[in-house]
Scaffold this motif. Sequence first.
Motif, PDB file in Angstrom:
ATOM      1  N   ALA A  41     -73.460 -49.735 -15.034  1.00 23.60           N
ATOM      2  CA  ALA A  41     -74.141 -49.743 -16.335  1.00 23.60           C
ATOM      3  C   ALA A  41     -74.875 -51.078 -16.518  1.00 23.60           C
ATOM      4  CB  ALA A  41     -73.134 -49.523 -17.455  1.00 23.60           C
ATOM      5  N   ARG A  42     -74.205 -52.182 -16.190  1.00 26.59           N
ATOM      6  CA  ARG A  42     -74.797 -53.513 -16.373  1.00 26.59           C
ATOM      7  C   ARG A  42     -76.016 -53.699 -15.470  1.00 26.59           C
ATOM      8  NH1 ARG A  42     -75.006 -57.990 -14.043  1.00 26.59           N
ATOM      9  NH2 ARG A  42     -73.680 -57.324 -12.312  1.00 26.59           N
ATOM     10  N   LEU A  43     -75.869 -53.284 -14.204  1.00 27.09           N
ATOM     11  CA  LEU A  43     -76.951 -53.436 -13.227  1.00 27.09           C
ATOM     12  C   LEU A  43     -78.224 -52.711 -13.687  1.00 27.09           C
ATOM     13  CD1 LEU A  43     -77.371 -54.361 -10.143  1.00 27.09           C
ATOM     14  CD2 LEU A  43     -77.024 -51.938  -9.628  1.00 27.09           C
ATOM     15  N   ILE A  44     -78.060 -51.465 -14.119  1.00 26.64           N
ATOM     16  CA  ILE A  44     -79.239 -50.665 -14.493  1.00 26.64           C
ATOM     17  C   ILE A  44     -79.804 -51.154 -15.838  1.00 26.64           C
ATOM     18  CG2 ILE A  44     -80.085 -48.314 -14.950  1.00 26.64           C
ATOM     19  CD1 ILE A  44     -79.246 -48.924 -11.992  1.00 26.64           C
ATOM     20  N   ALA A  45     -78.913 -51.546 -16.750  1.00 30.37           N
ATOM     21  CA  ALA A  45     -79.390 -52.059 -18.046  1.00 30.37           C
ATOM     22  C   ALA A  45     -80.208 -53.328 -17.835  1.00 30.37           C
ATOM     23  CB  ALA A  45     -78.203 -52.330 -18.968  1.00 30.37           C
ATOM     24  N   GLU A  46     -79.733 -54.208 -16.974  1.00 26.03           N
ATOM     25  CA  GLU A  46     -80.474 -55.451 -16.703  1.00 26.03           C
ATOM     26  C   GLU A  46     -81.830 -55.148 -16.085  1.00 26.03           C
ATOM     27  OE1 GLU A  46     -78.482 -58.342 -14.211  1.00 26.03           O
ATOM     28  OE2 GLU A  46     -77.035 -58.712 -15.820  1.00 26.03           O
ATOM     29  N   ARG A  47     -81.810 -54.206 -15.152  1.00 28.38           N
ATOM     30  CA  ARG A  47     -83.059 -53.887 -14.435  1.00 28.38           C
ATOM     31  C   ARG A  47     -84.123 -53.362 -15.389  1.00 28.38           C
ATOM     32  NH1 ARG A  47     -82.095 -49.906  -9.658  1.00 28.38           N
ATOM     33  NH2 ARG A  47     -80.783 -51.623  -8.951  1.00 28.38           N
ATOM     34  N   PHE A  48     -83.696 -52.609 -16.411  1.00 27.09           N
ATOM     35  CA  PHE A  48     -84.700 -52.006 -17.302  1.00 27.09           C
ATOM     36  C   PHE A  48     -84.657 -52.584 -18.720  1.00 27.09           C
ATOM     37  CE2 PHE A  48     -83.831 -48.741 -13.999  1.00 27.09           C
ATOM     38  CZ  PHE A  48     -85.013 -48.953 -13.302  1.00 27.09           C
ATOM     39  N   HIS A  49     -84.094 -53.795 -18.818  1.00 28.56           N
ATOM     40  CA  HIS A  49     -84.133 -54.566 -20.067  1.00 28.56           C
ATOM     41  C   HIS A  49     -83.617 -53.773 -21.267  1.00 28.56           C
ATOM     42  CE1 HIS A  49     -86.408 -57.167 -17.510  1.00 28.56           C
ATOM     43  NE2 HIS A  49     -87.298 -56.202 -17.309  1.00 28.56           N
ATOM     44  N   THR A  50     -82.430 -53.222 -21.104  1.00 36.41           N
ATOM     45  CA  THR A  50     -81.820 -52.489 -22.221  1.00 36.41           C
ATOM     46  C   THR A  50     -80.333 -52.826 -22.278  1.00 36.41           C
ATOM     47  OG1 THR A  50     -81.604 -50.307 -23.236  1.00 36.41           O
ATOM     48  CG2 THR A  50     -81.382 -50.376 -20.845  1.00 36.41           C
ATOM     49  N   ARG A  51     -79.590 -52.148 -23.166  1.00 35.93           N
ATOM     50  CA  ARG A  51     -78.174 -52.472 -23.318  1.00 35.93           C
ATOM     51  C   ARG A  51     -77.296 -51.538 -22.480  1.00 35.93           C
ATOM     52  NH1 ARG A  51     -80.483 -53.660 -28.036  1.00 35.93           N
ATOM     53  NH2 ARG A  51     -80.440 -51.494 -28.759  1.00 35.93           N
ATOM     54  N   ALA A  52     -76.167 -52.081 -22.027  1.00 39.23           N
ATOM     55  CA  ALA A  52     -75.241 -51.302 -21.194  1.00 39.23           C
ATOM     56  C   ALA A  52     -74.036 -50.875 -22.030  1.00 39.23           C
ATOM     57  CB  ALA A  52     -74.766 -52.160 -20.025  1.00 39.23           C
TER      58      ALA A  52
END
Length: 368
Positions: A41-52
């Motif tokens: 969740a953290r990895l993908i949220a960081e990649r697309f500038h959103t919350r995890a």
Amino acid sequence: MTRLRTAVIGVGHLGQHHARILAHLPDVELVGVVDSNPEQARLIAERFHTRAYTHYAALLRQVDAVHVVTPTIYHHEVAAAFLEAGVPVLVEKPMCRTVAEADHLIALAERAGVPLQVGHIERFNPAFEELLRRPIRPKFIEAERHGPFTGRSTDIGAVLDLMIHDLDLLLTLVGGPVARVAAVGASVFGGHEDMVNARLEFANGCIAHVTASRITRHPKRRLRVWAPEGYAGIDFVTRKLLLVQPSEEVRRWGIPLDRLDGSARARLREELFGRYLQVLHLDGDRKGDMLTAEIVHFLECVRTGRRPRVSGYDGRQALALAERVLESLRTHAWEGRADGPVGPHQLPPPAGYLFTPAQLACPQADAA
Ligand code: NAD
């Protein structure tokens, strides 16, 4: 246009692409991504500038639409929670594990008056879209969907993982109902079936042979249709459509074999495709990304309230047919007797080895 607030639940292999597309669409805000694996969740949220998030409950009242891309066993629970909160849902295929779960989701969507779309992405394949524009009434169909083992989607077997795509396409092309189903399938690695073949007899006389395998080395996804109007072949991987139809001359008179002299007969082979059978190749490969098309369509349905191209009902019908295929392969008697080996897990004992270890060491062994 107001920005639609969206989220993706389950951002593994496929869900991360849903998130990527949503993050780049205009008029859309990717409010967050959810994965039960916090690191993912953290990895993908960081990649697309959103919350995890690690649980979907946090987003129930924060979004205008949601994509459910978890493993199939969680589709019903997650989609039902959002539909109960009045949120439109795009749920990946297969829609759920059972028809009863699918019926429940359809009822919830109807009660809330919101779109429910199922991720049968091949409906957005330009080659299939092109075929649907033609006046074709299929009478015999062969569908093949083969791929290598990925280790994903092991909560379901080859029928719900792969064949369901083709079952949905067949129902779209031919229409129901299906009068008879006869299937055979085998589990090679344990768990669910890894390969399956089904013969479907539609009430309107069309026969379909459908094969799915998730243990084939080279991917192949194709559909071949024979109809009174001609032949259509789709390669879903390259998104190419081949159409063949009898020429006007053949439609009227056939090929007058009894009146052809020796030289005309000799030319027949060269002239068969061209003069007698007309051939059209259509290439849909430059028509954009299919997942983007599917998502844009869903968001349009959310904005307009239109019924999605692949509705909850369509997903349910594909699932109902898949259940019949599963039931048939579970009861298949490999040796023609009910007291012998039956179903995907009990194969007859092997009669021997197809080759010896010494042959395996030979360089040509890898050629196929
Ligand atoms: P995956 O295992 O790679 O990803 C699933 C993710 O969901 C994982 O990251 C996992 O941690 C997370 N997850 C599991 N339970 C969860 C829960 N309760 N809440 C939130 N997150 C949870 O699987 P995948 O290959 O991405 O497949 C996901 C779904 O997409 C499946 O239903 C599959 O059938 C479907 N799929 C469809 C297509 C298509 O062609 N339309 C292709 C591939 C997969």
